[in-house]
Design a protein around this motif. Structure first.
Motif, PDB file in Angstrom:
ATOM      1  N   ALA A  42       0.832  -1.208   0.000  1.00 16.58           N
ATOM      2  CA  ALA A  42       0.000   0.000   0.000  1.00 16.58           C
ATOM      3  C   ALA A  42       0.868   1.259   0.000  1.00 16.58           C
ATOM      4  CB  ALA A  42      -0.942   0.001   1.201  1.00 16.58           C
ATOM      5  N   ASP A  43       1.929   1.270   0.802  1.00 14.14           N
ATOM      6  CA  ASP A  43       2.837   2.426   0.839  1.00 14.14           C
ATOM      7  C   ASP A  43       3.508   2.627  -0.520  1.00 14.14           C
ATOM      8  OD1 ASP A  43       2.193   2.803   3.504  1.00 14.14           O
ATOM      9  OD2 ASP A  43       4.071   1.932   4.275  1.00 14.14           O
ATOM     10  N   ASP A  46       1.056   4.076  -2.954  1.00 15.78           N
ATOM     11  CA  ASP A  46       0.844   5.500  -2.676  1.00 15.78           C
ATOM     12  C   ASP A  46       1.935   6.344  -3.327  1.00 15.78           C
ATOM     13  OD1 ASP A  46      -1.489   5.128  -1.255  1.00 15.78           O
ATOM     14  OD2 ASP A  46      -0.534   5.285   0.720  1.00 15.78           O
ATOM     15  N   SER A  50       1.606   8.842  -7.223  1.00 16.08           N
ATOM     16  CA  SER A  50       1.787  10.296  -7.348  1.00 16.08           C
ATOM     17  C   SER A  50       2.088  10.641  -8.805  1.00 16.08           C
ATOM     18  CB  SER A  50       2.940  10.769  -6.462  1.00 16.08           C
ATOM     19  OG  SER A  50       2.664  10.515  -5.113  1.00 16.08           O
TER      20      SER A  50
END
Length: 136
Positions: A42-43, A46, A50
């Motif tokens: 998930a990190d 993320d 971007s």
């Protein structure tokens, strides 16, 4: 930097679900490890989600040399503030290393970490998909 021009031969082609081995390995993890893996994915998503982050890493996936800010900006046509922010985020995430050279004018180069290089086969999958969609 290692040459990672495409997906490893023993992996499923783009568009297919993870292999039984990957699924079994994930299911064999302890609850704590499974949670840690899911948080790590998930990190990563993320950061990669971007604006321009994937394009920046893709440039590193197809080159053997460190890249300067100006090279990335001219190749990607990304606004300077956005590029600076993304490079900082990718560096903070442990995917790039920023190296300043004490020269006049100052020279700063970026290069991928081993962690980023481990992601480069994913870019091979994406390029294979694009070739199949556009060319084939």
């Amino acid at each position: 930097m290692s040459e990672n021009n495409g997906p490893p031969a023993d992996h499923a082609p783009p568009g297919r679900k993870p292999s039984e081995d990957v699924r079994a390995r994930r299911e064999s993890l302890s609850e704590d490890d499974r949670v840690a893996v899911e948080e790590t994915v998930a990190d990563l998503l993320d950061v990669l989600g971007s604006a321009h982050a994937m394009a920046i890493l893709s440039e590193f996936a197809v080159t053997e040399e460190p890249l300067r800010f100006s090279e990335l900006q001219s190749t990607l046509d990304v606004p300077p503030n956005t590029l600076s922010t993304r490079l900082s985020e990718l560096t903070e995430a442990g995917l790039l290393v920023r190296e300043s050279h004490d020269e006049v004018p100052p020279r700063v180069v970026y290069e991928p970490t081993e962690t980023a290089e481990a992601l480069f086969p994913a870019f091979g999958y994406l390029h294979e998909w694009a070739i199949e969609e556009v060319v084939d």
